[in-house]
Design an enzyme around this catalytic site. Structure first.
Site, mmCIF file in Angstrom:
data_model
loop_
_atom_site.group_PDB
_atom_site.id
_atom_site.type_symbol
_atom_site.label_atom_id
_atom_site.label_comp_id
_atom_site.label_asym_id
_atom_site.label_seq_id
_atom_site.Cartn_x
_atom_site.Cartn_y
_atom_site.Cartn_z
ATOM 1 N N CYS A 3 -10.809 2.927 -1.222
ATOM 2 C CA CYS A 3 -9.602 3.378 -0.802
ATOM 3 C C CYS A 3 -9.229 2.469 0.536
ATOM 4 O O CYS A 3 -10.274 2.490 1.354
ATOM 5 C CB CYS A 3 -9.295 4.663 -0.587
ATOM 6 S SG CYS A 3 -7.954 5.286 0.316
ATOM 7 N N THR A 4 -8.129 2.117 0.700
ATOM 8 C CA THR A 4 -8.044 1.061 1.691
ATOM 9 C C THR A 4 -7.650 1.563 3.283
ATOM 10 O O THR A 4 -8.097 1.107 4.015
ATOM 11 C CB THR A 4 -6.854 0.132 1.487
ATOM 12 O OG1 THR A 4 -5.595 0.920 1.116
ATOM 13 C CG2 THR A 4 -7.019 -1.265 0.716
ATOM 14 N N HIS A 5 -7.869 2.977 2.946
ATOM 15 C CA HIS A 5 -7.941 3.843 4.234
ATOM 16 C C HIS A 5 -9.375 4.039 5.043
ATOM 17 O O HIS A 5 -9.387 3.985 6.283
ATOM 18 C CB HIS A 5 -7.419 5.059 4.128
ATOM 19 C CG HIS A 5 -5.634 5.309 3.941
ATOM 20 N ND1 HIS A 5 -5.061 4.849 2.975
ATOM 21 C CD2 HIS A 5 -4.864 5.915 4.896
ATOM 22 C CE1 HIS A 5 -3.903 5.002 3.110
ATOM 23 N NE2 HIS A 5 -3.732 5.459 4.071
ATOM 24 N N GLU A 39 -4.473 8.707 8.290
ATOM 25 C CA GLU A 39 -2.959 8.640 8.758
ATOM 26 C C GLU A 39 -2.851 9.388 9.927
ATOM 27 O O GLU A 39 -1.844 8.997 10.854
ATOM 28 C CB GLU A 39 -2.153 9.285 7.511
ATOM 29 C CG GLU A 39 -2.082 8.373 6.157
ATOM 30 C CD GLU A 39 -1.079 7.454 6.101
ATOM 31 O OE1 GLU A 39 -0.244 7.456 6.872
ATOM 32 O OE2 GLU A 39 -1.385 6.263 5.330
ATOM 33 N N CYS A 67 -3.796 -1.469 -2.508
ATOM 34 C CA CYS A 67 -4.062 0.310 -2.690
ATOM 35 C C CYS A 67 -4.906 0.239 -3.837
ATOM 36 O O CYS A 67 -4.548 -0.185 -4.899
ATOM 37 C CB CYS A 67 -2.578 0.947 -2.826
ATOM 38 S SG CYS A 67 -2.841 2.513 -3.322
ATOM 39 N N ASN A 68 -6.055 0.923 -3.906
ATOM 40 C CA ASN A 68 -7.028 0.938 -5.019
ATOM 41 C C ASN A 68 -6.304 1.861 -6.042
ATOM 42 O O ASN A 68 -6.189 1.606 -7.324
ATOM 43 C CB ASN A 68 -8.339 1.842 -4.483
ATOM 44 C CG ASN A 68 -9.062 0.858 -3.687
ATOM 45 O OD1 ASN A 68 -9.853 0.092 -4.313
ATOM 46 N ND2 ASN A 68 -8.804 0.509 -2.477
ATOM 47 N N ASP A 121 0.955 -1.223 0.076
ATOM 48 C CA ASP A 121 -0.003 0.063 -0.147
ATOM 49 C C ASP A 121 0.885 1.278 0.069
ATOM 50 O O ASP A 121 2.207 1.160 0.482
ATOM 51 C CB ASP A 121 -1.003 0.093 1.132
ATOM 52 C CG ASP A 121 -1.875 0.880 1.258
ATOM 53 O OD1 ASP A 121 -2.333 1.387 0.263
ATOM 54 O OD2 ASP A 121 -1.940 1.990 2.358
ATOM 55 N N SER A 122 0.378 2.198 -0.434
ATOM 56 C CA SER A 122 1.153 3.600 -0.291
ATOM 57 C C SER A 122 1.466 3.968 1.169
ATOM 58 O O SER A 122 2.322 4.822 1.235
ATOM 59 C CB SER A 122 0.224 4.815 -0.875
ATOM 60 O OG SER A 122 -0.985 4.845 -0.194
ATOM 61 N N TYR A 124 -0.670 8.531 -2.833
ATOM 62 C CA TYR A 124 -0.354 8.535 -4.049
ATOM 63 C C TYR A 124 -1.695 8.969 -4.683
ATOM 64 O O TYR A 124 -1.579 9.315 -5.904
ATOM 65 C CB TYR A 124 -0.528 6.879 -4.210
ATOM 66 C CG TYR A 124 0.785 6.078 -4.154
ATOM 67 C CD1 TYR A 124 1.876 6.576 -3.391
ATOM 68 C CD2 TYR A 124 0.936 4.861 -4.518
ATOM 69 C CE1 TYR A 124 2.990 6.009 -3.282
ATOM 70 C CE2 TYR A 124 2.147 4.187 -4.318
ATOM 71 C CZ TYR A 124 3.190 4.802 -3.685
ATOM 72 O OH TYR A 124 4.414 3.985 -3.645
ATOM 73 N N GLY A 125 -2.631 9.136 -4.020
ATOM 74 C CA GLY A 125 -3.960 9.562 -4.919
ATOM 75 C C GLY A 125 -4.031 10.876 -5.362
ATOM 76 O O GLY A 125 -4.959 11.082 -6.147
HETATM 77 N N1 DGL Z 1 -4.490 3.409 0.409
HETATM 78 C C1 DGL Z 1 -4.919 4.167 -1.040
HETATM 79 C C2 DGL Z 1 -5.969 3.423 -1.813
HETATM 80 O O1 DGL Z 1 -6.411 2.677 -1.574
HETATM 81 C C3 DGL Z 1 -4.819 5.631 -1.180
HETATM 82 C C4 DGL Z 1 -4.096 6.459 -0.349
HETATM 83 C C5 DGL Z 1 -3.049 7.411 -1.142
HETATM 84 O O2 DGL Z 1 -3.762 8.266 -1.493
HETATM 85 O O3 DGL Z 1 -1.943 7.051 -1.132
HETATM 86 O O4 DGL Z 1 -6.236 4.297 -2.808
#
Ligand code: DGL
Length: 247
Positions: A180-182, A150, A70-71, A7-8, A39-40
């Site tokens: 999004c996994t968050h 976060e 990570c999506n 994941d990011s 990353y998003g």
């Molecule tokens: N966990 C990432 C996802 O599932 C998003 C977080 C990020 O923006 O890096 O998309």
């Protein structure tokens, strides 16, 4: 099987949690690119470059499988990761589409897709859900949820204000894809906001569903070995993991 989870940042721990609940793997290697999260908000080429670097990192471990938890990466970089990998790679977007299609029978059900700006712009979920003949889709980029999670903010005034900001024009959905996994970390708050009848689709559960349908797991691993790696401040990642996963 020995699995790598990427994941990011810390969000992919929600996928690890599902893997642990189902006791599928003996060895789990987690890598969070905490130095470069989020990353998003990055562009496609940057996301692909970071994702290929993660594949290179995982080559140190002789893995049987990599799960892209990570999506954002799943939406943009799965093909390029596969081209550079010696082991199979699966991603949460494909799994989420399958899980939604298994869970939601009425093709006119209103589904709200939430994700980062990059995931929503990619339309990866919409394309997958339209292929499964769903017709009533809304999508919203809710990137602010990522830094809140976060920061370990899972409810309270700031989160509620961000709900009001993002959802003011949204029709109450019957199902939400937590793209999004968050976001599973704020699923209680989302459920309270939209009401208990709204079905939430979670990337971790979706991945487990896909794994169990595609692979045969003969054994349960009650006490797997997990190693956590991060590109910056691994202690912070390990401390969050301890809190969420008791690991
Ligand atoms: N966990 C990432 C996802 O599932 C998003 C977080 C990020 O923006 O890096 O998309």
């Amino acid at each position: 099987m020995k699995v790598g989870v990427f994941d990011s940042g810390i969000g992919g721990l929600t996928v690890v949690k599902s893997l642990l609940q189902h006791q599928l793997f003996e060895d789990i290697i987690y890598f969070g690119d905490t130095a470069r999260v989020p990353y998003g908000i990055k562009d496609k080429n940057t996301i692909i470059r970071y994702a290929i670097e993660a594949v290179e990192f995982f080559k140190n471990f002789e893995l049987d499988l990599i799960i892209v938890a990570c999506n954002t990466v799943s939406a943009y970089a799965l093909d390029e990761m596969r081209e550079n990998s010696t082991c199979p790679i699966i991603g949460v977007v494909e799994a989420g589409v399958k899980a939604a299609s298994n869970a939601i029978k009425d093709k006119n059900t209103n589904i709200l897709i939430l994700g980062t700006k990059a995931t929503i712009n990619s339309k990866a979920y919409e394309i997958g859900l339209v292929e499964k003949e769903f017709t009533n889709l809304q999508a919203k980029a809710t990137g602010l949820f990522v830094p809140l999670v976060e920061e370990e903010i899972y409810d309270g005034a700031i989160l509620q204000e961000s709900f009001k900001h993002y959802f003011k024009d949204i029709k109450t959905p019957h199902a939400i894809i937590l793209g999004c996994t968050h976001f599973p970390l704020i699923s209680d708050a989302l459920q309270n906001y939209f009401g208990k009848d709204t079905v939430l689709i979670h990337s971790g559960d979706a991945i487990v569903e896909q794994l169990e349908s595609e692979f045969t797991f003969n054994k349960k691993y009650t006490n797997p070995n997990i190693k956590f790696f991060a590109s910056e401040n691994p202690e912070a990642l390990r401390s969050v993991a301890k809190k969420w996963l008791n690991k």
